[in-house]
Structure formats: C-alpha cells, structure tokens
Design an enzyme around this catalytic site. Structure first.
Site, mmCIF file in Angstrom:
data_model
loop_
_atom_site.group_PDB
_atom_site.id
_atom_site.type_symbol
_atom_site.label_atom_id
_atom_site.label_comp_id
_atom_site.label_asym_id
_atom_site.label_seq_id
_atom_site.Cartn_x
_atom_site.Cartn_y
_atom_site.Cartn_z
ATOM 1 N N SER A 60 0.801 -1.412 0.065
ATOM 2 C CA SER A 60 -0.047 -0.155 0.106
ATOM 3 C C SER A 60 0.784 1.368 -0.065
ATOM 4 C CB SER A 60 -1.194 0.157 1.107
ATOM 5 O OG SER A 60 -0.239 0.285 2.403
ATOM 6 N N LYS A 97 0.553 4.569 6.764
ATOM 7 C CA LYS A 97 -0.073 5.599 5.802
ATOM 8 C C LYS A 97 0.616 6.823 6.063
ATOM 9 C CE LYS A 97 -2.800 1.966 4.304
ATOM 10 N NZ LYS A 97 -2.177 1.053 4.461
#
Length: 142
Positions: A60, A97
């Site tokens: 990701s 993230k």
C-alpha cells in the site's frame, strides 16, 4: 504487534563518510576525500528510547518507496503532522500510511489501489509513531 524497546548500546559503529556525492544521473569523477566518519545510530535515531523498528508487509505504500519487507524506524516521541508517514492502530490492527490533515483528515495509501481512510470520531484510530527512516536493500540483495 508487540512493541519491544531495546536498551541503547554504549557501543558505536562509525563508518567513513565521503565528502563527494555519488551521481544518480551522469557519472562524476571519483575523489579520495573523506570527511571523517558518521555514527549511523546517532544519525538515524535521535530518540533511542522512543524509537522502534517494524517490518512492512504489503504494497500500500510502494509509491513512497516503502515495499514489502522494508524496515521502518518509527519514533513515538514525534508529533505527527500533515504529510508525515505514520504508523497507526486502526480497529485493533496496525498500518503505515501518509497522514493528510487537509482538506479533511485521513490516512492515505501511496498506491492508488487502496482507498483513503477517513479520520472521524467514529473511527478508532491512534497514531503510534512517525516513520523517520525506511531501510530496504536493492532487489538483488533483498
């Protein structure tokens, strides 16, 4: 994920630091000038008592050069800010993230295949640290 803090070692490892930069474009002539040495631990870990290492699983964050198997140095003492790459606990699981505070707070993956994660009062999200360094070997050695 269990977090283990190691007691800092009194030993240092000093490696040569050359004044000349290596070109990532066109080659430049090599020089023999060395600036002294650098202690990587002191350089990379300014807050040893609040820094830990995590290994990444997944893709990701691939567009931020964080790939499956990368090691992250994470500093829990830093206050996270807009644009920082953070480790967050979300619904009982940990994720890495990019923190976006504007236009609305959310965690953003660096891979378009993953949707943003809104940060709302309803979500159980806790930022547990800011990523300060990413370590991975070129694919030949990884």
């Amino acid at each position: 994920m269990a977090l283990y803090h190691l007691t800092p070692s009194p030993h240092t490892v000093r490696l040569p630091l050359y004044l000349e930069r290596v070109s990532a474009g066109f080659p430049s002539p090599a020089t023999d000038y060395m600036d002294n040495a650098i202690d990587l631990v002191k350089h990379l870990i300014p807050h040893p008592s609040s820094t830990y290492i995590l290994r990444v699983a997944g893709d990701s964050m691939r567009d931020a050069a964080i790939v499956n198997g990368s090691l992250l140095l994470v500093d829990a003492s830093l206050r996270p800010g807009h644009g920082d790459i953070v480790v967050a606990r979300l619904r009982g699981d940990f994720t890495v993230k990019r923190l976006q505070l504007a236009p609305s707070p959310h965690l953003r993956a660096e891979n378009p295949a993953y949707p943003p994660i809104p940060l709302t009062d309803e979500e159980d999200v806790h930022i547990v640290g800011v990523v300060t360094t990413v370590i991975h070997s070129p694919s030949r050695y990884g």
